[in-house]
Motif scaffolding. Structure first.
Motif, PDB file in Angstrom:
ATOM      1  N   GLN A 264       6.418  -4.566  -0.212  1.00 57.33           N
ATOM      2  CA  GLN A 264       6.204  -3.082  -0.298  1.00 57.33           C
ATOM      3  C   GLN A 264       5.126  -2.363   0.308  1.00 57.33           C
ATOM      4  O   GLN A 264       5.115  -1.205   0.846  1.00 57.33           O
ATOM      5  N   ALA A 265       3.907  -3.216  -0.520  1.00 57.51           N
ATOM      6  CA  ALA A 265       2.798  -2.421  -0.227  1.00 57.51           C
ATOM      7  C   ALA A 265       2.831  -2.442   1.359  1.00 57.51           C
ATOM      8  O   ALA A 265       1.766  -1.603   1.826  1.00 57.51           O
ATOM      9  N   ARG A 268       6.099  -0.443   3.405  1.00 60.80           N
ATOM     10  CA  ARG A 268       6.431   0.584   2.784  1.00 60.80           C
ATOM     11  C   ARG A 268       5.733   1.839   3.281  1.00 60.80           C
ATOM     12  O   ARG A 268       5.865   3.039   3.250  1.00 60.80           O
ATOM     13  N   ASN A 269       4.842   1.610   2.750  1.00 56.21           N
ATOM     14  CA  ASN A 269       3.247   2.035   1.546  1.00 56.21           C
ATOM     15  C   ASN A 269       2.181   1.951   3.071  1.00 56.21           C
ATOM     16  O   ASN A 269       0.587   2.907   2.908  1.00 56.21           O
ATOM     17  N   GLN A 271      -0.308  -0.383   3.320  1.00 57.81           N
ATOM     18  CA  GLN A 271      -1.619  -0.354   2.636  1.00 57.81           C
ATOM     19  C   GLN A 271      -1.629  -1.884   2.720  1.00 57.81           C
ATOM     20  O   GLN A 271      -2.008  -2.158   2.297  1.00 57.81           O
TER      21      GLN A 271
END
Length: 302
Positions: A264-265, A268-269, A271
Motif C-alpha cells: 500500500q505504501a 497506493r501512497n 511512498q
C-alpha cells in the motif's frame, strides 16, 4: 638460489589457483551481488530519502525520519500485531499437522501412495485459486456456514467480521502448507534406522515412548528447518490477505499484514522510502525470531 626459485613458483601456483577459484565463484558472486546485495543497498538508500515519483523522479534526504515515522504510525503496529498473531498460530499448527501426517503415512497404512498425492494437492495448487475457493466457502451463504448450521453451531460472517477474518486465512494456510512440510518430515522419518525402534521394543518401550524418545529427538534438526521456513513464509503473508480484503486489509484492518502495508505504501501512497523502512522493520523481526528459534531448537548442531 634454488630455494628462491621454488618459493616464486609456489607463489605463482597459489595465485593461479586463487584466480581459478574466484573464476568458478564468479557466477554465484554476480547473481548474489545483482539480486541480493545491490537491492539491499538500494533499499537502504531509499529508506533514508523521500522519493518523488510523480513527474521527474527526485530523492530528498530525510535521514531517519522514515524510521521514526514507523513508531507514530498506528497501522504499522496493527499490521505487525496481525502478522505476529498469524505466525504464532499458523507455524506451530502446520508443523504439528505435518508431523502427524508424515508419521501416519510412514506407518504402513494401505494406499499410502494415494494418500500422499491427495495430501500434497493443495501445495501444488495456485495460492490465488485456493484463496478464491475459500472465499466461496467462507461466504455468508457458503459451504462452511451451511455445515455449521446443519450441526447446530452458530454461523459467522467470515469475510466481514474483524474477529474471525484473519482466522479464516489461518485455517486455509494451515491446510494448504502442512503437506509441503509433511514431505520433508516423511523423508526424514524414512532415514531413521529401524534398529533403534527394534532395540527400544526389546527394552519394553511402547510406540508412544519410542516416538517421544527416538523420533522427536532425531527429527529436531528437521523441525528447526521446518519452523524456520514456516516463520519466514508466514511473516511474508500477502496474496491471501490482499485477495480476501481486495487490497485494503479489512475489515477494520483485521487482515492487514506488514507486507500488504508495504504494498500500500508503494503502489497506493507512492511512498517508496517509507515502504523501505517498513521492509527493514520486517527483516529485523524475522532475524530476531529466527535467532530465538535457533537457540530453542539447537540449530547450531545441524
Amino acid at each position: 638460489m634454488f630455494e628462491i626459485i621454488r618459493k616464486k613458483r609456489n607463489v605463482k601456483s597459489n595465485l593461479i589457483e586463487d584466480f581459478a577459484g574466484y573464476m568458478f565463484m564468479m557466477p554465484t558472486i554476480l547473481v548474489l551481488g545483482t539480486f541480493v546485495v545491490l537491492p539491499i543497498l538500494w533499499a537502504v538508500f531509499l529508506s533514508l530519502h523521500k522519493v518523488q515519483l510523480l513527474g521527474s523522479i527526485e530523492y530528498q534526504f530525510v535521514g531517519l525520519r522514515n524510521f521514526t515515522r514507523l513508531i507514530e504510525d498506528e497501522r504499522v503496529w496493527i499490521a505487525l500485531k496481525n502478522t505476529v498473531e498469524y505466525v504464532a498460530i499458523v507455524v506451530p499448527s502446520q508443523t504439528v499437522l505435518a508431523l502427524i501426517l508424515a508419521v501416519t503415512l510412514n506407518s504402513g497404512i494401505r494406499g499410502k501412495n494415494w494418500w500422499r498425492v491427495l495430501y500434497f494437492l493443495p501445495t501444488v495448487t495456485s495460492s490465488a485459486v485456493l484463496t478464491l475457493i475459500f472465499m466461496w466457502i467462507y461466504n455468508t451463504n457458503g459451504l462452511l456456514n451451511d455445515f455449521l448450521a446443519f450441526i447446530g453451531l452458530p454461523t459467522y460472517n467470515w469475510l466481514g467480521d474483524p474477529a474471525v477474518a484473519l482466522k479464516g486465512i489461518m485455517l486455509m494456510n494451515i491446510w494448504s502448507t502442512a503437506p509441503f512440510y509433511m514431505v520433508i518430515y516423511l523423508a526424514a522419518l524414512q532415514d531413521i534406522p529401524r534398529s533403534l525402534y527394534e532395540a527400544a521394543s526389546l527394552d519394553g518401550a511402547n510406540d508412544w515412548q519410542q516416538f517421544i524418545h527416538i523420533t522427536i529427538p532425531i527429527l529436531k534438526p528437521v523441525t528447526f528447518f521446518v519452523v524456520t521456513m514456516g516463520v519466514i513464509g508466514t511473516f511474508q503473508l500477502f496474496d491471501q490477505s490482499y485477495i480476501f480484503s481486495n487490497g485494503t486489509g479489512g475489515p477494520n484492518n483485521a487482515t492487514l499484514t506488514v507486507v500488504l502495508l508495504i504494498y500500500q505504501a508503494v503502489f497506493r501512497n507512492l511512498q517508496m522510502g517509507y515502504a523501505a523502512a517498513i521492509a527493514f522493520l520486517l527483516a529485523a523481526v524475522i532475524v530476531v525470531v529466527t535467532l530465538i528459534q535457533r537457540q530453542f531448537f539447537g540449530g547450531e548442531k545441524i
